[in-house]
Write a protein that holds these residues in place. Structure first.
Motif, PDB file in Angstrom:
ATOM      1  N   TYR A   1      57.067 121.118   4.870  1.00 57.41           N
ATOM      2  CA  TYR A   1      57.951 120.227   5.622  1.00 57.41           C
ATOM      3  C   TYR A   1      57.313 119.830   6.960  1.00 57.41           C
ATOM      4  CZ  TYR A   1      61.594 122.137   2.496  1.00 57.41           C
ATOM      5  OH  TYR A   1      62.324 122.529   1.410  1.00 57.41           O
ATOM      6  N   ALA A   2      57.546 118.587   7.353  1.00 58.78           N
ATOM      7  CA  ALA A   2      57.025 118.120   8.641  1.00 58.78           C
ATOM      8  C   ALA A   2      57.673 118.874   9.795  1.00 58.78           C
ATOM      9  CB  ALA A   2      57.274 116.616   8.785  1.00 58.78           C
ATOM     10  N   PHE A   3      58.929 119.308   9.622  1.00 60.01           N
ATOM     11  CA  PHE A   3      59.651 119.959  10.718  1.00 60.01           C
ATOM     12  C   PHE A   3      59.429 121.469  10.764  1.00 60.01           C
ATOM     13  CE2 PHE A   3      62.468 119.647   7.032  1.00 60.01           C
ATOM     14  CZ  PHE A   3      62.893 120.970   6.883  1.00 60.01           C
ATOM     15  N   ARG A   4      58.739 122.029   9.760  1.00 58.80           N
ATOM     16  CA  ARG A   4      58.471 123.472   9.769  1.00 58.80           C
ATOM     17  C   ARG A   4      57.039 123.720   9.290  1.00 58.80           C
ATOM     18  NH1 ARG A   4      58.918 128.368   6.843  1.00 58.80           N
ATOM     19  NH2 ARG A   4      59.572 130.071   8.201  1.00 58.80           N
ATOM     20  N   PRO A   5      56.115 123.848  10.212  1.00 57.19           N
ATOM     21  CA  PRO A   5      54.698 123.941   9.867  1.00 57.19           C
ATOM     22  C   PRO A   5      54.376 125.108   8.934  1.00 57.19           C
ATOM     23  CG  PRO A   5      54.966 123.547  12.204  1.00 57.19           C
ATOM     24  CD  PRO A   5      56.337 123.844  11.664  1.00 57.19           C
ATOM     25  N   TRP A   6      53.396 124.857   8.090  1.00 59.08           N
ATOM     26  CA  TRP A   6      52.804 125.889   7.242  1.00 59.08           C
ATOM     27  C   TRP A   6      51.584 126.427   7.970  1.00 59.08           C
ATOM     28  CZ3 TRP A   6      53.608 128.332   2.586  1.00 59.08           C
ATOM     29  CH2 TRP A   6      52.513 128.963   1.989  1.00 59.08           C
ATOM     30  N   HIS A   7      51.547 127.730   8.229  1.00 61.56           N
ATOM     31  CA  HIS A   7      50.479 128.275   9.071  1.00 61.56           C
ATOM     32  C   HIS A   7      49.496 129.173   8.329  1.00 61.56           C
ATOM     33  CE1 HIS A   7      51.907 126.492  12.694  1.00 61.56           C
ATOM     34  NE2 HIS A   7      53.064 127.122  12.670  1.00 61.56           N
ATOM     35  N   ASP A   8      49.589 129.231   7.012  1.00 63.87           N
ATOM     36  CA  ASP A   8      48.609 129.991   6.241  1.00 63.87           C
ATOM     37  C   ASP A   8      47.412 129.082   5.972  1.00 63.87           C
ATOM     38  OD1 ASP A   8      47.203 131.539   4.400  1.00 63.87           O
ATOM     39  OD2 ASP A   8      49.026 132.378   3.543  1.00 63.87           O
ATOM     40  N   TYR A   9      46.221 129.644   5.872  1.00 66.96           N
ATOM     41  CA  TYR A   9      45.021 128.832   5.675  1.00 66.96           C
ATOM     42  C   TYR A   9      44.612 128.725   4.210  1.00 66.96           C
ATOM     43  CZ  TYR A   9      44.899 129.244  10.676  1.00 66.96           C
ATOM     44  OH  TYR A   9      45.254 129.198  12.005  1.00 66.96           O
ATOM     45  N   LYS A  10      45.435 129.272   3.326  1.00 65.19           N
ATOM     46  CA  LYS A  10      45.201 129.086   1.901  1.00 65.19           C
ATOM     47  C   LYS A  10      45.588 127.653   1.559  1.00 65.19           C
ATOM     48  CE  LYS A  10      45.953 131.579  -2.428  1.00 65.19           C
ATOM     49  NZ  LYS A  10      46.682 132.703  -3.068  1.00 65.19           N
ATOM     50  N   VAL A  11      44.670 126.873   1.021  1.00 62.90           N
ATOM     51  CA  VAL A  11      44.893 125.435   0.844  1.00 62.90           C
ATOM     52  C   VAL A  11      45.934 125.162  -0.239  1.00 62.90           C
ATOM     53  CG1 VAL A  11      43.811 123.242   0.213  1.00 62.90           C
ATOM     54  CG2 VAL A  11      42.593 124.860   1.692  1.00 62.90           C
ATOM     55  N   LEU A  12      45.732 125.701  -1.434  1.00 60.17           N
ATOM     56  CA  LEU A  12      46.697 125.548  -2.522  1.00 60.17           C
ATOM     57  C   LEU A  12      47.454 126.863  -2.652  1.00 60.17           C
ATOM     58  CD1 LEU A  12      44.519 123.705  -5.230  1.00 60.17           C
ATOM     59  CD2 LEU A  12      45.895 122.722  -3.387  1.00 60.17           C
ATOM     60  N   ALA A  13      48.674 126.892  -2.181  1.00 61.75           N
ATOM     61  CA  ALA A  13      49.434 128.145  -2.133  1.00 61.75           C
ATOM     62  C   ALA A  13      49.965 128.513  -3.515  1.00 61.75           C
ATOM     63  CB  ALA A  13      50.587 128.020  -1.151  1.00 61.75           C
ATOM     64  N   ASP A  14      50.118 129.798  -3.762  1.00 58.18           N
ATOM     65  CA  ASP A  14      50.675 130.255  -5.030  1.00 58.18           C
ATOM     66  C   ASP A  14      52.187 130.088  -5.037  1.00 58.18           C
ATOM     67  OD1 ASP A  14      51.972 132.980  -4.154  1.00 58.18           O
ATOM     68  OD2 ASP A  14      49.956 132.991  -3.294  1.00 58.18           O
ATOM     69  N   GLY A  15      52.752 130.106  -6.240  1.00 55.16           N
ATOM     70  CA  GLY A  15      54.188 129.887  -6.405  1.00 55.16           C
ATOM     71  C   GLY A  15      55.064 130.817  -5.587  1.00 55.16           C
TER      72      GLY A  15
END
Length: 503
Positions: free
Chosen positions: A64-78
């Protein structure tokens, strides 16, 4: 007793939770509830549990644009994506407004009452439920959660092994030391093969025809290094900006210079698989982005093929046998487990029946206004994301547009809005546009139609959508706003908790 809301959202997946969070941020006075058929947050990401399941877009732009993703794994697992959606719901307080285990069967609009009546059922008890709302927002995606696409294979009843569709993966499946054949060449297949290759005796990907596959870094090293010297929020914004623009550049280049991009993609694959693999298995007969491209992190699919743990066969199935598959070429694939990664079955509005003033309407007979509102259907927004870019880029903008629309209605004392199109606007083409994927072609009839031009044509174009949904004025000759003679009592609570109401 009937539970009444200002806004009723159908679905607690990434789209529904995103919509609810936008309402909490931008329209906090609205009474909102979410109906979710499953017993957990996550939607698609809760449904699919097959090995290796992951996003097919980088998480900086998929989040989401309003809640950043801060993990550096590019394609995250389910599981990570599921947790991200659930954490977002909790952070914005919308998890308290979800009614789980509710299957929506029908929705009916009454102009006289200025209300939607939603008929549903509590699946575990069979109890009939009724909800009413001023504004209805289905966030149900566009495929059937009950059944994937499963063609009939000759002799399939003869097979003595285990046959599985990824949409219904057994949690306790033990495939250690087993011979596995994965039928398919799409995103699910290219994910399953490397994920299973580590334990299985051998995994074979059986495809009728190849698709485009490209490798992306599994870990965002650039952002990780920048995070040491820059504020985290800057790193996130930079990574999101970079990735979105790179995706758009590749897509636009593929549509404008298909032969050059095709050559670039195939050269990339040839370098990854090495000289011992027949490139015919990786050379599609169509141009890039006629179907979606499949991303693999750090070329994991190519690695297991190169190491001999997996292989690719391009052929057609003659018949299943007792212990495998006989191909039309005469070759036999021995198998203990056959995984039918044969695709999705499309469905609109979660399969519910839709009526306006007693008249039943089908989404396949209607267009969408700005890709959000359904033609001739009052007070309903149907949220669906991109097919050529991260899904949530469109969801964020569509949700913001819905909030802008609701504010405009409140400011003008309107309680009804309907999008009306010119009589000659509709084309016999679905909103998924030029995609030639099998699941798209099979489901053309159930999806909303395309129009000849804006705002009735869905462009799958980030730049155009940003202008239409976020910049253009809400007032438009195509939108009919109405005021009621008697106003519905205004909301007195920020959001209503559906679990606290008897229905």
């Amino acid at each position: 007793m009937t539970a009444d809301y200002d806004v009723l959202i159908l679905g607690a997946g990434i789209s529904g939770i995103g919509m609810a969070c936008h309402l909490a941020r931008e329209c906090p006075e609205k009474r909102v509830a979410i109906l979710e058929r499953r017993h957990a947050i996550g939607g698609t990401w809760d449904l699919f549990r097959y090995p290796g399941i992951r996003s097919d877009s980088d998480m900086f732009s998929f989040g989401y644009a309003f809640r950043p993703w801060h993990d550096y794994k590019v394609l995250a697992d389910g599981p990570s994506i599921r947790q991200y959606i659930a954490d977002t719901a909790r952070e914005y307080g919308v998890d308290r407004y979800i009614r789980f285990g509710v299957k929506v069967e029908a929705a009916s609009w009454s102009t006289e009452q200025r209300r939607w009546t939603v008929i549903a059922r509590q699946e575990d008890t069979g109890e009939a439920l009724t909800f009413t709302c001023q504004y209805l927002v289905p966030c149900t995606g566009y495929y059937n959660h009950d059944h994937g696409h499963l063609p009939h294979f000759a002799g399939q009843e003869r097979f003595n092994g285990l046959r599985i569709h990824p949409q219904h993966w057994p949690e306790d499946l033990d495939y250690h030391g087993k011979r596995v054949v994965v039928i398919g060449s799409g995103a699910t297949a290219v994910t399953l093969v490397p994920a299973m290759a580590g334990k299985a005796a051998h995994v074979t990907m059986l495809q009728r025809s190849p698709g485009y596959i490209f490798s992306v870094p599994a870990y965002d090293k650039i952002s990780a290094k920048l995070d040491r010297v820059l504020p985290t929020r800057w790193v996130y914004r930079l990574a999101r900006w970079r990735n979105i623009r790179m995706q758009r550049l590749i897509y636009k280049a593929a549509r404008r210079w298909p032969r050059q991009i095709r050559s670039w993609l195939l050269a990339h694959v040839e370098k990854q698989v090495g000289t011992g693999v027949d490139m015919r298995h990786f050379t599609p007969g169509y141009n890039p982005w006629d179907e979606r491209l499949c991303a693999v992190p750090d070329g994991d699919l190519f690695t297991v093929i190169r190491e001999g743990k997996a292989s690719v066969v391009t052929d057609h199935i003659e018949t299943f046998t007792e212990d495998g598959i006989l191909l039309k070429s005469g070759k036999v694939l021995k198998a203990d487990i056959i995984v039918t990664a044969t695709g999705l079955q499309l469905q609109s509005l979660g399969g519910m029946t839709l009526r306006v003033n007693g008249r039943q309407l089908g989404p396949g007979d209607l267009m969408t206004y700005k890709g959000v509102l359904l033609q001739d259907v009052p007070n309903l927004a149907y949220l669906f994301g991109y097919t050529n870019a991260p899904w949530t880029l469109k969801i964020d903008m569509a949700a913001s547009y819905v909030c802008r629309l609701l504010k405009h209605m409140d400011a003008g004392d309107f309680d009804m809005v309907t999008a009306h199109a010119p009589s000659d606007e509709m084309l016999d083409e679905s909103i998924l546009g030029s995609l030639q994927s099998g699941y798209v072609q099979r489901g053309q009839g159930v999806l909303p139609r395309q129009g000849r031009g804006l705002p009735w044509r869905v462009l799958h174009n980030l730049e155009a959508d940003r202008k239409m949904l976020l910049k253009q004025a809400i007032a438009d000759p195509a939108l009919e706003f109405k005021r009621a003679g008697t106003r519905v009592a205004p909301s007195s609570a920020r959001m209503a908790d559906p679990r606290a109401l008897s229905v």
